[in-house]
Design a protein around this motif. Sequence first.
Motif, PDB file in Angstrom:
ATOM      1  N   PRO A   1      36.605  18.583  34.542  1.00 15.20           N
ATOM      2  CA  PRO A   1      38.076  18.533  34.577  1.00 15.20           C
ATOM      3  C   PRO A   1      38.722  19.911  34.607  1.00 15.20           C
ATOM      4  CG  PRO A   1      37.208  17.014  32.930  1.00 15.20           C
ATOM      5  CD  PRO A   1      36.060  17.852  33.376  1.00 15.20           C
ATOM      6  N   GLU A   2      38.164  20.878  33.884  1.00 15.44           N
ATOM      7  CA  GLU A   2      38.755  22.219  33.859  1.00 15.44           C
ATOM      8  C   GLU A   2      38.649  22.893  35.225  1.00 15.44           C
ATOM      9  OE1 GLU A   2      38.206  26.484  31.490  1.00 15.44           O
ATOM     10  OE2 GLU A   2      37.274  24.651  30.707  1.00 15.44           O
ATOM     11  N   THR A   3      37.482  22.767  35.834  1.00 16.65           N
ATOM     12  CA  THR A   3      37.310  23.333  37.183  1.00 16.65           C
ATOM     13  C   THR A   3      38.207  22.622  38.178  1.00 16.65           C
ATOM     14  OG1 THR A   3      35.003  23.855  36.667  1.00 16.65           O
ATOM     15  CG2 THR A   3      35.633  23.824  38.992  1.00 16.65           C
ATOM     16  N   ARG A   4      38.308  21.323  38.026  1.00 20.19           N
ATOM     17  CA  ARG A   4      39.161  20.543  38.927  1.00 20.19           C
ATOM     18  C   ARG A   4      40.613  21.000  38.821  1.00 20.19           C
ATOM     19  NH1 ARG A   4      39.159  15.062  36.889  1.00 20.19           N
ATOM     20  NH2 ARG A   4      36.891  15.235  37.184  1.00 20.19           N
ATOM     21  N   ALA A   5      41.059  21.282  37.608  1.00 18.98           N
ATOM     22  CA  ALA A   5      42.442  21.749  37.418  1.00 18.98           C
ATOM     23  C   ALA A   5      42.659  23.094  38.102  1.00 18.98           C
ATOM     24  CB  ALA A   5      42.752  21.848  35.932  1.00 18.98           C
ATOM     25  N   LYS A   6      41.675  23.964  38.029  1.00 15.33           N
ATOM     26  CA  LYS A   6      41.800  25.271  38.672  1.00 15.33           C
ATOM     27  C   LYS A   6      41.841  25.159  40.191  1.00 15.33           C
ATOM     28  CE  LYS A   6      39.438  28.005  35.092  1.00 15.33           C
ATOM     29  NZ  LYS A   6      38.258  28.875  34.808  1.00 15.33           N
TER      30      LYS A   6
ATOM     31  N   HIS B   1      40.455  13.309  46.821  1.00 13.38           N
ATOM     32  CA  HIS B   1      39.227  13.957  47.272  1.00 13.38           C
ATOM     33  C   HIS B   1      38.715  14.926  46.215  1.00 13.38           C
ATOM     34  CE1 HIS B   1      36.288  15.383  50.105  1.00 13.38           C
ATOM     35  NE2 HIS B   1      36.824  16.593  50.238  1.00 13.38           N
ATOM     36  N   LEU B   2      39.610  15.679  45.622  1.00 12.99           N
ATOM     37  CA  LEU B   2      39.241  16.628  44.571  1.00 12.99           C
ATOM     38  C   LEU B   2      38.653  15.908  43.361  1.00 12.99           C
ATOM     39  CD1 LEU B   2      39.311  19.530  43.433  1.00 12.99           C
ATOM     40  CD2 LEU B   2      41.705  19.148  42.830  1.00 12.99           C
ATOM     41  N   LYS B   3      39.265  14.811  42.979  1.00 15.70           N
ATOM     42  CA  LYS B   3      38.777  14.052  41.826  1.00 15.70           C
ATOM     43  C   LYS B   3      37.385  13.481  42.090  1.00 15.70           C
ATOM     44  CE  LYS B   3      40.045  10.271  38.715  1.00 15.70           C
ATOM     45  NZ  LYS B   3      41.068   9.237  38.385  1.00 15.70           N
ATOM     46  N   ASN B   4      37.161  13.036  43.313  1.00 12.00           N
ATOM     47  CA  ASN B   4      35.869  12.434  43.654  1.00 12.00           C
ATOM     48  C   ASN B   4      34.765  13.471  43.803  1.00 12.00           C
ATOM     49  OD1 ASN B   4      37.019   9.874  43.718  1.00 12.00           O
ATOM     50  ND2 ASN B   4      37.400   9.922  45.921  1.00 12.00           N
ATOM     51  N   GLN B   5      35.135  14.723  44.107  1.00 15.92           N
ATOM     52  CA  GLN B   5      34.148  15.739  44.420  1.00 15.92           C
ATOM     53  C   GLN B   5      33.767  16.610  43.229  1.00 15.92           C
ATOM     54  OE1 GLN B   5      33.250  17.128  48.127  1.00 15.92           O
ATOM     55  NE2 GLN B   5      33.117  14.907  48.123  1.00 15.92           N
ATOM     56  N   VAL B   6      34.695  16.880  42.311  1.00 13.62           N
ATOM     57  CA  VAL B   6      34.463  17.854  41.233  1.00 13.62           C
ATOM     58  C   VAL B   6      34.373  17.123  39.903  1.00 13.62           C
ATOM     59  CG1 VAL B   6      35.327  19.924  40.081  1.00 13.62           C
ATOM     60  CG2 VAL B   6      35.686  19.630  42.541  1.00 13.62           C
ATOM     61  N   THR B   7      33.273  17.328  39.187  1.00 14.55           N
ATOM     62  CA  THR B   7      33.039  16.574  37.952  1.00 14.55           C
ATOM     63  C   THR B   7      33.725  17.171  36.736  1.00 14.55           C
ATOM     64  OG1 THR B   7      30.976  17.818  37.622  1.00 14.55           O
ATOM     65  CG2 THR B   7      30.819  15.713  38.787  1.00 14.55           C
TER      66      THR B   7
ATOM     67  N   VAL C   1      27.263  28.438  40.377  1.00 16.10           N
ATOM     68  CA  VAL C   1      28.549  28.782  40.980  1.00 16.10           C
ATOM     69  C   VAL C   1      29.621  28.809  39.895  1.00 16.10           C
ATOM     70  CG1 VAL C   1      30.342  28.118  42.632  1.00 16.10           C
ATOM     71  CG2 VAL C   1      27.923  27.816  43.221  1.00 16.10           C
ATOM     72  N   THR C   2      30.334  29.926  39.815  1.00 18.43           N
ATOM     73  CA  THR C   2      31.417  30.085  38.835  1.00 18.43           C
ATOM     74  C   THR C   2      32.728  30.325  39.563  1.00 18.43           C
ATOM     75  OG1 THR C   2      29.912  31.074  37.223  1.00 18.43           O
ATOM     76  CG2 THR C   2      32.268  31.470  36.900  1.00 18.43           C
ATOM     77  N   LEU C   3      33.761  29.619  39.141  1.00 16.99           N
ATOM     78  CA  LEU C   3      35.101  29.815  39.699  1.00 16.99           C
ATOM     79  C   LEU C   3      35.889  30.711  38.758  1.00 16.99           C
ATOM     80  CD1 LEU C   3      37.313  29.139  41.783  1.00 16.99           C
ATOM     81  CD2 LEU C   3      37.870  27.128  40.378  1.00 16.99           C
ATOM     82  N   GLU C   4      36.342  31.851  39.245  1.00 14.02           N
ATOM     83  CA  GLU C   4      37.097  32.812  38.437  1.00 14.02           C
ATOM     84  C   GLU C   4      38.527  32.893  38.961  1.00 14.02           C
ATOM     85  OE1 GLU C   4      38.473  34.692  35.835  1.00 14.02           O
ATOM     86  OE2 GLU C   4      36.279  34.850  35.547  1.00 14.02           O
ATOM     87  N   THR C   5      39.486  32.557  38.112  1.00 15.19           N
ATOM     88  CA  THR C   5      40.890  32.562  38.537  1.00 15.19           C
ATOM     89  C   THR C   5      41.704  33.673  37.882  1.00 15.19           C
ATOM     90  OG1 THR C   5      41.400  30.900  36.838  1.00 15.19           O
ATOM     91  CG2 THR C   5      40.912  30.098  39.063  1.00 15.19           C
ATOM     92  N   SER C   6      41.090  34.477  37.032  1.00 12.10           N
ATOM     93  CA  SER C   6      41.792  35.651  36.509  1.00 12.10           C
ATOM     94  C   SER C   6      41.969  36.652  37.644  1.00 12.10           C
ATOM     95  CB  SER C   6      40.993  36.301  35.372  1.00 12.10           C
ATOM     96  OG  SER C   6      40.882  35.426  34.273  1.00 12.10           O
ATOM     97  N   GLY C   7      43.089  37.302  37.677  1.00 10.03           N
ATOM     98  CA  GLY C   7      43.357  38.252  38.741  1.00 10.03           C
ATOM     99  C   GLY C   7      42.387  39.421  38.714  1.00 10.03           C
ATOM    100  N   ILE C   8      42.152  40.007  39.875  1.00  9.86           N
ATOM    101  CA  ILE C   8      41.255  41.156  39.983  1.00  9.86           C
ATOM    102  C   ILE C   8      42.035  42.425  39.677  1.00  9.86           C
ATOM    103  CG2 ILE C   8      39.825  42.516  41.550  1.00  9.86           C
ATOM    104  CD1 ILE C   8      39.205  39.933  43.060  1.00  9.86           C
ATOM    105  N   GLU C   9      41.527  43.186  38.713  1.00  7.16           N
ATOM    106  CA  GLU C   9      42.150  44.463  38.393  1.00  7.16           C
ATOM    107  C   GLU C   9      41.618  45.558  39.305  1.00  7.16           C
ATOM    108  OE1 GLU C   9      41.258  47.513  34.938  1.00  7.16           O
ATOM    109  OE2 GLU C   9      42.535  45.883  34.180  1.00  7.16           O
TER     110      GLU C   9
END
Length: 511
Positions: free
Chosen positions: A282-287, A274-280, A314-322
């Motif tokens: 690759p870097e975002t998909r890995a996150k 489902h993730l592969k079919n939905q997100v174009t 839309v931006t996906l941010e995976t760095s921790g919040i300080e």
Amino acid sequence: MNGNVAQSVPDHDVVIVGGGFSGIGAAIILARAGFTDYLLVEDGDGLGGAWFWNTYPGVGVDIPSFSYQFSFEQISDWSRVYAPGDELKHYADHCVRKYGVDSHTRLNTRIVGAVFDDDTDIWTLTTAAGDTISARHVVGATGVLTQPKPPAIDGLDDFTGTVMHTARWDHDVDLAGKSVAIVGTGASAVQVIPSIAPEVEHLTVFQRTAIWCLPKPDAILPGPARLALRRIPGLKRVARTVSQAFVELNFPAPAHFNGIVPIATVGERMGRRHLKNQVTDPETRAKLTPHYALGCKRPSFSNAYLRAFNRDNVTLETSGIESVTPTGIRTVDGTDHDVDMLILATGFKVFEHGNMPPFPVQGSGGRDLETWWDENRFQAFQGVSVPGIPNFFTILGPYGFNGSSYFNLIETQSNHIVRVLRHAREQAATRVEVTEKANAEYFESVLGRRKNQVFFQGGCGNANSYYFDVHGDVPFRPSPTLETMWASRRFDLDSYDYSRPAYGRSASPGH
């Protein structure tokens, strides 16, 4: 105890604390069993629980609507297979009116403490306003999706823009053209993000842990389908049976019996596809790829959430919040994200002080429920009763919910309570208390099934799951749904002691 103490008469036979579906269902089932002297108290100014408090964009049920309703009050006018939140609130109001719960309800009443009197077998409940309500029996029905859990982030109070928790959505706030940050990617965020992404100027999603997101078998229920459900005998039952089987295969089975049949791995393959079919990208998909076993935390079903990350705004941010700054969020890599608005999709208090129990409970001999759980781990006989806390029952107690439909839980636990109260009435008993032996045997039995639960098979280390309590336990009931239903109607009634007030306790009936 004094043998000359006169028996007091409480204000009500039963006080139900909480006006969500748990409280509504308990009230209806108790009344149908003949226990009509009850009062339902609710903190808010309306009933519906999670569906009263949660009105954020996109809010809806996360299991098929055919399962998300009482078995004795099935309706056919859902607009979709997965109903939106306003329809669930409407259904709650419908049940309240039809079964007369509204005439037994006191709104805007927050219970802040409960004390049991050993001499009279009566509970005294204290409200936030300072008055008291007395009851022979108390049913705790406060649920888990009502008390917001704010994140422990430095500087949150310093933010100069708008801050909103998803459970306290302010519909007067205009999102159009705003730069928005949303903290969290749990079940609420999965619904909010695709709903507001087309409206805002930019949306930054701060993700700590990726969520398993599976395809959602949702569809509009057209008029002819709803008409058929109403008019064709047995069709509603068929729809509910299919729905129940679907729900069972998507959580109780993989969560509790993965050691016998590795169902979770099948779901994981489906989730990755489902993730592969939905997100174009690759870097975002890995996150967005979870690194823990399916079932370790609450999965979600959506056909829109993952696709939202394909949007340019839309931006996906995976760095921790300080920390939170006056103008936005600073991540641990030193980047400042300036935004106009913070949305906290950080969930609810579950197995924590302030929610388990939701208010101080002092039972027999002064036993404090919160302290007892701290010292002995969360436990309750079939999730309903705790030794030393007489005449007090819970709908969502430890090891009560198996992860299927909350409505099955509500009916199961309410049937358990009714059996106990009926037997107490037959015995002319004013005090019922689960025995230490019955509770210990039940606790031992649920712990004995842990080896087959996905939670304890080594794949949950990176899940950050609220399923795990402070003791490292997961107080879910490791049982298939049919077993919970059977047990609620067949448990040994001698699992409880039944007695009269102090002066008659030495000759308590039935023992």
